[in-house]
Write a protein that holds these residues in place. Sequence first.
Motif, PDB file in Angstrom:
ATOM      1  N   GLU A 169      -7.518  -2.408  -4.871  1.00  0.00           N
ATOM      2  CA  GLU A 169      -6.816  -2.705  -3.613  1.00  0.00           C
ATOM      3  C   GLU A 169      -7.564  -3.815  -2.885  1.00  0.00           C
ATOM      4  OE1 GLU A 169      -5.569   1.274  -4.828  1.00  0.00           O
ATOM      5  OE2 GLU A 169      -7.591   0.651  -4.235  1.00  0.00           O
ATOM      6  N   ARG A 185      -2.065  -4.062  -4.219  1.00  0.00           N
ATOM      7  CA  ARG A 185      -2.635  -3.164  -5.231  1.00  0.00           C
ATOM      8  C   ARG A 185      -2.224  -3.667  -6.608  1.00  0.00           C
ATOM      9  NH1 ARG A 185      -1.381   3.035  -4.573  1.00  0.00           N
ATOM     10  NH2 ARG A 185      -3.159   2.857  -3.140  1.00  0.00           N
ATOM     11  N   TYR A 195       1.585  -2.542  -0.738  1.00  0.00           N
ATOM     12  CA  TYR A 195       1.656  -1.179  -0.220  1.00  0.00           C
ATOM     13  C   TYR A 195       1.485  -1.220   1.293  1.00  0.00           C
ATOM     14  CZ  TYR A 195       1.766   0.957  -4.828  1.00  0.00           C
ATOM     15  OH  TYR A 195       2.162   1.355  -6.087  1.00  0.00           O
ATOM     16  N   SER A 197       0.930   1.216   5.012  1.00  0.00           N
ATOM     17  CA  SER A 197       0.504   2.472   5.605  1.00  0.00           C
ATOM     18  C   SER A 197       0.624   2.371   7.116  1.00  0.00           C
ATOM     19  CB  SER A 197      -0.940   2.803   5.202  1.00  0.00           C
ATOM     20  OG  SER A 197      -1.408   3.959   5.886  1.00  0.00           O
ATOM     21  N   ALA A 209      -0.505   5.562   1.730  1.00  0.00           N
ATOM     22  CA  ALA A 209       0.171   4.280   1.533  1.00  0.00           C
ATOM     23  C   ALA A 209       1.383   4.444   0.626  1.00  0.00           C
ATOM     24  CB  ALA A 209      -0.798   3.268   0.943  1.00  0.00           C
ATOM     25  N   LYS A 210       2.423   3.657   0.904  1.00  0.00           N
ATOM     26  CA  LYS A 210       3.653   3.707   0.125  1.00  0.00           C
ATOM     27  C   LYS A 210       3.961   2.329  -0.461  1.00  0.00           C
ATOM     28  CE  LYS A 210       5.710   7.365   2.984  1.00  0.00           C
ATOM     29  NZ  LYS A 210       6.860   7.734   3.840  1.00  0.00           N
ATOM     30  N   ASP A 211       4.529   2.349  -1.641  1.00  0.00           N
ATOM     31  CA  ASP A 211       5.012   1.127  -2.280  1.00  0.00           C
ATOM     32  C   ASP A 211       6.089   0.512  -1.385  1.00  0.00           C
ATOM     33  OD1 ASP A 211       6.372  -0.738  -3.896  1.00  0.00           O
ATOM     34  OD2 ASP A 211       5.944   0.391  -5.719  1.00  0.00           O
TER      35      ASP A 211
END
Length: 629
Positions: A169, A185, A195, A197, A209-211
């Motif tokens: 990351e 990432r 990503y 957050s 964290a989300k894609d």
Amino acid sequence: MKKPVLLSLLLAFTATLHAQVVTYETAKKKAKASFDQAIDAMRNYQATQALKYLEDALKTEPNFADAYGQMGLTYSELKDYPNAIKAFEKLKNLDPNGLGPVMLPYARALGGTGKFAEALAIVDQYAATHPSPLAKSLKANFEFAVQSATNVPFQPHNLGTNINSKDPEYFPSVTIDGKTLVFTRRVNGRNEDFYISQWDSVSHSWAPAKDMGAPINTEFNEGAQNISQDGSMLVYTGCDFPNGKGSCDLYFSTRNKDGGWSAPENLGAPVNGRGWDSQPCLSPDNNTLYFTRVTQDAGYDIFMSQRQADGSWGTPQRLDSNINTPHDETTPFIHADNQTLFFASNGHPGYGGMDIFYARRQADGSWGKPVNLGYPINTIDEDASLFVAADGKTAFFASDRYDSHGALDIYSFELYPEARPLQTLYVKGFVYDVKTNAHLQATLDLIDLQTGLVTASVKSDADGNYLVPLPVGKNYAFNVHKQGYLFYSGNFSLHDAKADTPSTRNIPLQPIETNAVTVLHNIFFANKAYTLEPGSLPELDRLVKLLQDNPSLQIEISGHTDDVGSDKDNLLLSENRAKAVVDYLQQKGIAASRLQARGYGETKPIADNSTEEGKALNRRTEVKITGVK
């Protein structure tokens, strides 16, 4: 003649010691096989496995000098400099002559732990008989480090598993409100994606964290992104995209009303050329784009492009020689204060490969001399990609430190005071028509009253919403203007501010029509005086432009005072102040027939004169439209 007993014993011990040294040629077959496996592992970039083979070799041959030398090199490859030093020193104790081929790696390992004076001594010793470009480069680095002497405070904190994973990351960026973190990432070591957050104010930590998903993330590599301070725009690098102009291009996406993101667009020419353009960063008002470009004459350099009136980007300009050198400069980051630029360079004096520097914007708009962030933020290795939050002290960076989760992780630390940008708050809200309440697209200018320079110029969106950064430590004029309307005049006095919260201000604009009135909050006079102070000039020039753009307007400039002093004196003072403004407008070419000066003294208060705040509001200059022909 007999040798002294002590000398005889020493010579006997030294002979015995050298007799115990094992080299590759004299090693046992088993130890030699383990050593060979270690070399093969290193060729395949398996440094950790190589160490296991070397440990096996040393179990068989405890005095295997070549194994200690290779172990030192392997630990250095892993940036485990303390263990590298132990291995090199074991080699030196076993065979001082065997240290010769690894003197420079040994010096680097010493430098890697901050032992710069020792490292410099070894490089000097090596260079005396083996001059080389590498020795010269290391000598310059270690001399700089020794001269710098003092270490800076640095206590990095891993952001944890909600952000970091087994994958690398890097390139963190955070919005001005501190609520949104976006980073790159490299998923499964192959595909780069973004990503996101959100800050959890309850747990005081970043949420998992989300894609970011489609349409931003694709089957191609997206990287080196920067989210704008207001969170409305994402700029990033795409390499080998089907619609690319060069090997790597800059792209952007904007946030939709529903919180999603628009389909990415190539910034196109002239920003993107046929070569490599990458590592973009937006100024806090989204009007200046900084990025890195490969050049034919100086390697990687930092460029900037200005947004034009039609929304396109202008021809990129290379930053001046205070920033760019004949060597490489990369990873530009402009702080929310729009005054402090961080970047990486191997052309300015530093500790190692790439070091991180900062430079302050000068009063004339140029950049001051860069300052090295210091050790141990900068090290003998490659250091780059620093992001500093709007508070001016929380810094984010990527590193593969000992407590990483497997590769590059994102860390934060508190930046030491001398290197901090200005703490930057912000004002947000919407612009609206005072008569219809309709939300308006308008231009909002933040002007430094000391220098007269516009520090930020933003446009409200289609719904009238805006966000303007407010660096603490200065006083600002805040002007909002739109064709067909009187401009709005505001003021932010943050020179001695201790506030740590943003402001919300919804801006009413008055249509240009007879009897419309606005207060000029940034016209300044000394106490009991009527000579205009320099801080008044930006506001006066805005008024000049309003009159130039609307040649049919006729206006009255009125002066008002509080109730301190006699009625007669206050009336005269207000008249003289109004005349001072009219005189300035005439000097700028506005016809006297369009202007009236009136003094009302203390007769038209808009607040209670019993308080200091009320008195300040009553001391004012107003502009009133008396005619529209």
